[in-house]
Motif scaffolding. Structure first.
Motif, PDB file in Angstrom:
ATOM      1  N   GLY A 114       0.798  -1.217   0.000  1.00 35.67           N
ATOM      2  CA  GLY A 114       0.000   0.000   0.000  1.00 35.67           C
ATOM      3  C   GLY A 114       0.831   1.268   0.000  1.00 35.67           C
ATOM      4  N   ALA A 115       0.154   2.380  -0.238  1.00 31.74           N
ATOM      5  CA  ALA A 115       0.783   3.694  -0.294  1.00 31.74           C
ATOM      6  C   ALA A 115       1.534   4.000   0.992  1.00 31.74           C
ATOM      7  CB  ALA A 115      -0.279   4.765  -0.538  1.00 31.74           C
ATOM      8  N   ASN A 116       2.724   4.552   0.844  1.00 33.07           N
ATOM      9  CA  ASN A 116       3.561   5.006   1.956  1.00 33.07           C
ATOM     10  C   ASN A 116       4.003   3.910   2.916  1.00 33.07           C
ATOM     11  OD1 ASN A 116       3.729   7.876   1.369  1.00 33.07           O
ATOM     12  ND2 ASN A 116       1.531   7.862   1.747  1.00 33.07           N
ATOM     13  N   ALA A 117       3.860   2.647   2.561  1.00 36.51           N
ATOM     14  CA  ALA A 117       4.379   1.560   3.395  1.00 36.51           C
ATOM     15  C   ALA A 117       5.899   1.553   3.298  1.00 36.51           C
ATOM     16  CB  ALA A 117       3.805   0.220   2.950  1.00 36.51           C
ATOM     17  N   THR A 118       6.545   1.092   4.363  1.00 33.28           N
ATOM     18  CA  THR A 118       8.004   0.977   4.389  1.00 33.28           C
ATOM     19  C   THR A 118       8.370  -0.492   4.571  1.00 33.28           C
ATOM     20  OG1 THR A 118       8.269   3.176   5.335  1.00 33.28           O
ATOM     21  CG2 THR A 118      10.108   1.645   5.617  1.00 33.28           C
ATOM     22  N   ILE A 119       9.241  -0.994   3.712  1.00 32.14           N
ATOM     23  CA  ILE A 119       9.696  -2.378   3.788  1.00 32.14           C
ATOM     24  C   ILE A 119      11.159  -2.351   4.210  1.00 32.14           C
ATOM     25  CG2 ILE A 119       9.896  -4.583   2.588  1.00 32.14           C
ATOM     26  CD1 ILE A 119       6.994  -3.339   2.674  1.00 32.14           C
ATOM     27  N   VAL A 120      11.427  -2.696   5.473  1.00 28.60           N
ATOM     28  CA  VAL A 120      12.798  -2.744   5.966  1.00 28.60           C
ATOM     29  C   VAL A 120      13.496  -3.913   5.274  1.00 28.60           C
ATOM     30  CG1 VAL A 120      14.245  -3.080   8.012  1.00 28.60           C
ATOM     31  CG2 VAL A 120      12.189  -1.650   8.152  1.00 28.60           C
ATOM     32  N   CYS A 121      14.733  -3.710   4.857  1.00 29.69           N
ATOM     33  CA  CYS A 121      15.448  -4.700   4.053  1.00 29.69           C
ATOM     34  C   CYS A 121      15.698  -6.002   4.808  1.00 29.69           C
ATOM     35  CB  CYS A 121      16.757  -4.120   3.550  1.00 29.69           C
ATOM     36  SG  CYS A 121      17.900  -3.596   4.827  1.00 29.69           S
ATOM     37  N   GLY A 122      15.836  -7.063   4.025  1.00 28.42           N
ATOM     38  CA  GLY A 122      16.163  -8.371   4.583  1.00 28.42           C
ATOM     39  C   GLY A 122      14.962  -9.220   4.910  1.00 28.42           C
ATOM     40  N   TYR A 123      13.760  -8.721   4.619  1.00 25.49           N
ATOM     41  CA  TYR A 123      12.541  -9.472   4.901  1.00 25.49           C
ATOM     42  C   TYR A 123      11.790  -9.718   3.607  1.00 25.49           C
ATOM     43  CZ  TYR A 123      13.801  -8.133   9.561  1.00 25.49           C
ATOM     44  OH  TYR A 123      14.509  -7.948  10.714  1.00 25.49           O
ATOM     45  N   ASN A 124      11.007 -10.791   3.584  1.00 29.80           N
ATOM     46  CA  ASN A 124      10.273 -11.163   2.384  1.00 29.80           C
ATOM     47  C   ASN A 124       8.781 -10.995   2.587  1.00 29.80           C
ATOM     48  OD1 ASN A 124      12.656 -11.903   1.008  1.00 29.80           O
ATOM     49  ND2 ASN A 124      12.668 -13.853   2.091  1.00 29.80           N
ATOM     50  N   ILE A 125       8.104 -10.635   1.505  1.00 31.30           N
ATOM     51  CA  ILE A 125       6.660 -10.468   1.490  1.00 31.30           C
ATOM     52  C   ILE A 125       6.082 -11.683   0.777  1.00 31.30           C
ATOM     53  CG2 ILE A 125       4.747  -8.983   0.807  1.00 31.30           C
ATOM     54  CD1 ILE A 125       6.864  -7.606   2.644  1.00 31.30           C
ATOM     55  N   GLY A 126       5.198 -12.428   1.457  1.00 31.24           N
ATOM     56  CA  GLY A 126       4.654 -13.670   0.926  1.00 31.24           C
ATOM     57  C   GLY A 126       3.736 -13.490  -0.271  1.00 31.24           C
ATOM     58  N   ARG A 127       3.435 -14.606  -0.903  1.00 28.34           N
ATOM     59  CA  ARG A 127       2.551 -14.636  -2.078  1.00 28.34           C
ATOM     60  C   ARG A 127       1.181 -14.056  -1.717  1.00 28.34           C
ATOM     61  NH1 ARG A 127       2.912 -18.782  -6.106  1.00 28.34           N
ATOM     62  NH2 ARG A 127       0.726 -19.054  -5.642  1.00 28.34           N
ATOM     63  N   TYR A 128       0.702 -13.156  -2.540  1.00 27.69           N
ATOM     64  CA  TYR A 128      -0.619 -12.544  -2.422  1.00 27.69           C
ATOM     65  C   TYR A 128      -0.838 -11.812  -1.098  1.00 27.69           C
ATOM     66  CZ  TYR A 128      -1.330 -15.305  -6.569  1.00 27.69           C
ATOM     67  OH  TYR A 128      -1.189 -15.841  -7.820  1.00 27.69           O
TER      68      TYR A 128
END
Length: 192
Positions: A114-128
């Motif tokens: 989503g808008a303006n979300a932050t993804i800190v490095c080294g982590y994975n986002i699962g399928r769907y």
């Protein structure tokens, strides 16, 4: 880049070498850096930066003002909302070069950020998985999980069609497309 079977707005820069798939569109003021790989039918919005060695699968949609840094891979059908943020160094300092310490982040097939979300490095986002607007991801996100907040926490699950699933005794069903899911070994999977 031999045959141009994609669109690049005249205000954008594309460094060579890189790969851009058929049917992809790159819009205003974007910068595609060398050695990046962009799949077929992607849509790269305004003011997007794709750093060296980034990999984007097919049908990836990136909204305006997103920087996808080295170390990030987006599989097929990923959606990156406006101004979402990736990082690639866990402890940045302007006076210390840490290019050899870049962390990897994989956004798996069909996930939406989503808008303006932050993804800190080294982590994975699962399928769907679905990352809510403004969420800050500080750990791996399971398949189909709906996460919100800072730090992001699992609020529930979403269907492949993007709608929230209703739970009944560890069984989940989408009220929009009728797809059914179940929990197996703490993971949500589609029913066969």
């Amino acid at each position: 880049m031999t045959e141009k079977n994609y669109f690049i707005h005249e205000s954008s820069y594309v460094d060579e070498p890189c790969e851009i798939g058929k049917g992809t569109k790159i819009w205003h003021f974007s910068h595609i850096m060398k050695d990046s790989k962009i799949g077929k039918n992607c849509n790269i919005g305004q003011n997007v930066v794709i750093s060296p060695n980034v990999i984007l699968g097919n049908n990836v949609k990136i909204q305006n003002n997103v920087s996808v840094y080295t170390g990030v891979t987006c599989e097929d059908d990923v959606f990156l909302g406006p101004s979402c943020v990736f990082t690639n160094v866990i402890n940045p300092r302007s006076f210390i070069e840490r290019k050899e310490e870049y962390k990897q982040t994989i956004v798996k097939k069909g996930a939406s950020i989503g808008a303006n979300a932050t993804i800190v490095c080294g982590y994975n986002i699962g399928r769907y998985a679905f990352i809510g607007a403004g969420a800050v991801v500080t750990k791996d996100v399971p398949d189909y999980a709906l996460v919100v907040g800072n730090p992001a926490r699992v609020l529930g699950y979403v269907c492949e069609c993007g709608n929230r699933l209703k739970e009944n005794n560890n069984e989940y069903k989408c009220n929009v497309c009728d797809k059914e899911y179940k929990i197996v070994d703490s993971n949500l999977i589609p029913r066969e």
